[in-house]
Write an enzyme that holds these catalytic residues in place. Sequence first.
Site, PDB file in Angstrom:
ATOM      1  NE  ARG A  57      32.323  17.582  29.493  1.00  0.00           N
ATOM      2  CZ  ARG A  57      32.314  17.120  28.264  1.00  0.00           C
ATOM      3  NH1 ARG A  57      31.214  16.526  27.779  1.00  0.00           N
ATOM      4  NH2 ARG A  57      33.365  17.233  27.461  1.00  0.00           N
ATOM      5  N   GLY A  58      31.536  20.849  27.989  1.00  0.00           N
ATOM      6  CA  GLY A  58      31.693  20.830  26.536  1.00  0.00           C
ATOM      7  C   GLY A  58      31.198  22.158  25.994  1.00  0.00           C
ATOM      8  CB  ALA A  59      32.831  24.688  23.805  1.00  0.00           C
ATOM      9  NE  ARG A 100      34.319  24.676  32.686  1.00  0.00           N
ATOM     10  CZ  ARG A 100      34.675  23.518  32.106  1.00  0.00           C
ATOM     11  NH1 ARG A 100      33.794  22.800  31.439  1.00  0.00           N
ATOM     12  NH2 ARG A 100      35.925  23.093  32.186  1.00  0.00           N
ATOM     13  CG  ASP A 246      36.526  24.342  25.409  1.00  0.00           C
ATOM     14  OD1 ASP A 246      37.079  23.245  25.213  1.00  0.00           O
ATOM     15  OD2 ASP A 246      35.522  24.487  26.139  1.00  0.00           O
ATOM     16  CG  ASN A 257      40.002  20.551  22.926  1.00  0.00           C
ATOM     17  OD1 ASN A 257      38.851  20.829  23.235  1.00  0.00           O
ATOM     18  ND2 ASN A 257      40.390  19.309  22.728  1.00  0.00           N
TER      19      ASN A 257
END
Length: 365
Positions: A57-59, A100, A246, A257
């Site tokens: 995860r995390g952009a 996502r 994001d 975010n």
Amino acid sequence: MNVTVRGRSRHYRTVSFDAANNAVRLIEQRLLPHRFQIVATPDYRATAQAISDMVVRGAPAIAATAAYGLAQGLRAFPGGSAAAFARHAERVYTTLKAARPTAVDPVNAMDWMRRELAAVAGVAEQQRVALLLAERFADEDVEHCEEIGRRGAKLIREGMRVLTHCNAGWLACVDIGTATAPLYAAQAQGKKFHVFCDETRPRSQGATLTAWELAQQKISHAIIADNAAGHLMQRGEIDLVIVGSDRVLGRTGAVANKIGTYTKAVLAHRHGIPFYVAIPLSTIDWRLRAGAEIPIEERAASEVLGAWGVTVQGRRTYVRVGNPTSAARNPAFDVTPPELVTGIITPAGIFRPKELWANRHELGG
Ligand code: MRU
């Protein structure tokens, strides 16, 4: 970043590719901080699922995963005409894109790859070049984060108390991180400072991932409940806020975010505390015109109604917290308007949110 597991220190990237097995290798982030494990996704559908399930995860990290996933999917084409390959490529792209919805980085990464691949002739050559492009995207993410660190370190002064939200550290990128990059660079310059990690319910990325990273890096820090930041700001115990994002709108400077970022920005504004957002260039959306247009992911109610953790024996388990017969809403992100943001730390410099558009050429727009 170096990770010490059972006394042994080794450098890891969050995302990498095993070309021999056509598999994407990921740090299984749902197990941290209690267990460090690398998993491999055997095909592009499993890669997309790992993004949806937040194994990764995390952009920027999901962007690198999607880029590798696209290469993985193209390399697995069973054979056929150029038209069949194009249909297959479209299926791979849309599957990864849908994993996502809020982060723009995966879309930017894959769209860039597709533009480059459009100039490459032949299936075999496109398969080969796709992997090179995915590797290049991952390498550039690392370079961007290094540059964010160099640019942002000057914001960290000796003795500062810095608040961060969610995890915008190296686990959220290929390496180094965005919001954490200035912290790591300041540490390398010998500065001493303290970091408050917002717990970041419902998935607690601050308490689990950011706190683990900072502990690995031996940076002074404390986890706080999401509701504690206002009190600490009021008492003068927070000097600076740095978060990741994001999606930042290049036209307006609006920042999407992790849910709760907006609340912290309002509080920082109320208390005159600088609020910075650190991003690689892949996080900028040059197309959308207003924050309200950003798709906000809604996740399962079970994330709000309970929590994952480990028992004292070390067994990973889900526990119910909320009343199980109640409904829950779980928006995973929010949008902070530009007027609450002091500056955007990018690899090309620190800009006021409204300055992004005027500097779009420098920022890859
Ligand atoms: O739901 P997550 O854990 O993917 O959310 C992550 C964040 O909100 C990060 O702050 C953002 O992706 C930036 S990461 C450099």
